[in-house]
Design a protein around this motif. Structure first.
Motif, PDB file in Angstrom:
ATOM      1  N   ALA A 126       0.712  -1.071   0.008  1.00  8.01           N
ATOM      2  CA  ALA A 126       0.013  -0.033  -0.247  1.00  8.01           C
ATOM      3  C   ALA A 126       0.801   1.297  -0.069  1.00  8.01           C
ATOM      4  O   ALA A 126       0.665   2.312  -0.741  1.00  8.01           O
ATOM      5  CB  ALA A 126      -0.884  -0.051   1.280  1.00  8.01           C
ATOM      6  N   GLU A 161       2.299   1.614  -3.489  1.00  9.06           N
ATOM      7  CA  GLU A 161       1.309   2.290  -4.508  1.00  9.06           C
ATOM      8  C   GLU A 161       1.171   3.792  -4.462  1.00  9.06           C
ATOM      9  O   GLU A 161       0.947   4.657  -5.184  1.00  9.06           O
ATOM     10  CB  GLU A 161      -0.093   1.480  -4.338  1.00  9.06           C
ATOM     11  N   LEU A 162       0.950   3.994  -3.071  1.00  7.29           N
ATOM     12  CA  LEU A 162       0.839   5.436  -2.586  1.00  7.29           C
ATOM     13  C   LEU A 162       2.217   6.372  -2.988  1.00  7.29           C
ATOM     14  O   LEU A 162       1.956   7.500  -3.399  1.00  7.29           O
ATOM     15  CB  LEU A 162       0.688   5.575  -1.057  1.00  7.29           C
ATOM     16  N   GLU A 179       1.787   7.074  -6.643  1.00  6.87           N
ATOM     17  CA  GLU A 179       0.791   7.931  -7.092  1.00  6.87           C
ATOM     18  C   GLU A 179       0.867   9.463  -6.717  1.00  6.87           C
ATOM     19  O   GLU A 179       0.441  10.366  -7.355  1.00  6.87           O
ATOM     20  CB  GLU A 179      -0.482   7.572  -6.336  1.00  6.87           C
ATOM     21  N   ARG A 215      -5.266   5.256   5.871  1.00  2.43           N
ATOM     22  CA  ARG A 215      -6.609   5.595   5.206  1.00  2.43           C
ATOM     23  C   ARG A 215      -6.673   4.587   4.033  1.00  2.43           C
ATOM     24  O   ARG A 215      -8.038   4.280   4.013  1.00  2.43           O
ATOM     25  CB  ARG A 215      -6.642   7.105   4.959  1.00  2.43           C
ATOM     26  N   ARG A 216      -5.660   4.680   3.233  1.00  2.96           N
ATOM     27  CA  ARG A 216      -5.964   3.665   2.142  1.00  2.96           C
ATOM     28  C   ARG A 216      -6.172   2.186   2.321  1.00  2.96           C
ATOM     29  O   ARG A 216      -6.954   1.761   1.513  1.00  2.96           O
ATOM     30  CB  ARG A 216      -4.505   3.666   1.460  1.00  2.96           C
TER      31      ARG A 216
END
Lengths: 199, 199
Positions: free
Chosen positions: B16, B19-20, B23, B36-37
């Motif tokens: 996660a 990925e963040l 992005e 949060r994600r």
DNA sequence: GAATATTCCTAGGACCCCTAGGTTTTTCCT
DNA sequence: AGGAAAAACCTAGGGGTCCTAGGAATATTC
């Protein structure tokens, strides 16, 4: 009872941030830390610097200027391989002397364009590189490619070295000397292409 | 009324975060954002990851693994210039596809040694580079120097490119191709030295 | 010397990292 | 299957950071 003023200025704040970056690493340069170093409350800095992001950008520009000046001094009056070696050594030495400032130059920059316009560093640096490579008599677009290769290699080497990317087996210094030799030979025998690809 | 569990794990948290990073940029990867994600409170992450620093280290190791795998696949069955080009393109492509993960590999690493030991990526990457250069028949210590030059140039180029270091005048792609040509010629004519300097 | 601009402050909101300790769910053992 | 143990996730909260708003003190200017 006179409260003596700290005499802050955008440049003084930037310098304090740059010194801090060299001492504790750029990622630990915070508004609060810079304020503490200047004997001032953090809120006071915002009169001179827009934000932490802005401060980082200013440090990056300062570093670019300083590095350019060093390279200019080192290469003055030299040509050919002499100039190449002086150029490269000045680059690497700056990264060693000012690790925090140097990493500031690596960040994907989002700087106030007005600031960039006033800073002569980056523009000057490109000119320096071009004139340093003049001795190798390359024609465009090979010249541009050679400039980019130079910058890539120097930046990559110093950056990997700073990150501890080279195992201890062989001294980085020795590799450095050989790489400069290799770059020199490469520039002398740059593989020129006819524009038409044979595919 | 069954509260369904998120099924967290160190690897899932790391993914996660990775990925963040791709992005929104590595510097915006925070514990809270990752939580949060994942639909979880930030405090819950600390059962799987020691700290933000630790998470960044894990992302860096993940990236090193992934990049190595891509390079291995790209160079499988190739040799000589073919292998060189495949190697370099895989490197650059990974940096393009995963900018956040890639920048994670650049940070001066302070990773849990136990984690590093279990990650095969970095070690494997070095082996790959050596075997890729085997075709050029270099002897030590030239081989080590060549490996370091390769890594420096590839890292420097992709890093500068990502930071927007190349003005728009000439497409970076064209320069890239020429640089690979240049590296190839250089490796074929590596300037071997006799050990004694003539000074 | 008064008016103005500048410098620096206090106060405070929003966010972040991380710890401590409790509650709920799952796993394991007999 | 039922209970014990372990693991997953939570709430609460302390301390730090960035940044804004508005006030007090100091320079500057006319």
């Amino acid at each position: 009872m006179h409260m003596v003023r700290a005499g802050l200025t955008a440049d003084r704040v930037t310098l304090a941030g740059a010194e801090l970056a060299d001492e504790v690493g750029l990622e630990h340069v915070t508004m609060s830390a810079v304020a503490r170093r200047l004997g001032v409350k953090d809120a006071s800095l915002y009169a001179h610097v827009r934000s932490l992001e802005d401060l980082r950008g200013r440090i990056a520009l300062l570093a670019a200027d300083e590095k350019t000046i060093r390279i200019a001094e080192a290469t003055a009056g030299r040509a050919g391989k002499d100039a190449l070696v002086a150029y490269a050594n000045a680059w690497r030495q700056y990264a060693h002397d000012h690790p925090g400032r140097y990493t500031a130059t690596q960040i994907p920059i989002q700087i106030d364009p007005e600031l960039v316009a006033r800073a002569a560093g980056p523009r000057r640096a490109v000119e320096l590189t071009y004139s340093m490579l003049r001795a190798y008599a390359l024609q465009e677009p090979d010249l541009t490619d050679a400039v980019r290769l130079m910058r890539s290699t120097l930046h990559g080497f110093t950056s990997l070295e700073a990150a501890g990317g080279f195992a201890h087996a062989r001294p980085a210094e020795d590799t450095w000397v050989r790489c400069l030799d290799a770059l020199h030979t490469l520039l002398e025998h740059w593989p020129t292409h006819d524009e038409g690809d044979s595919t």
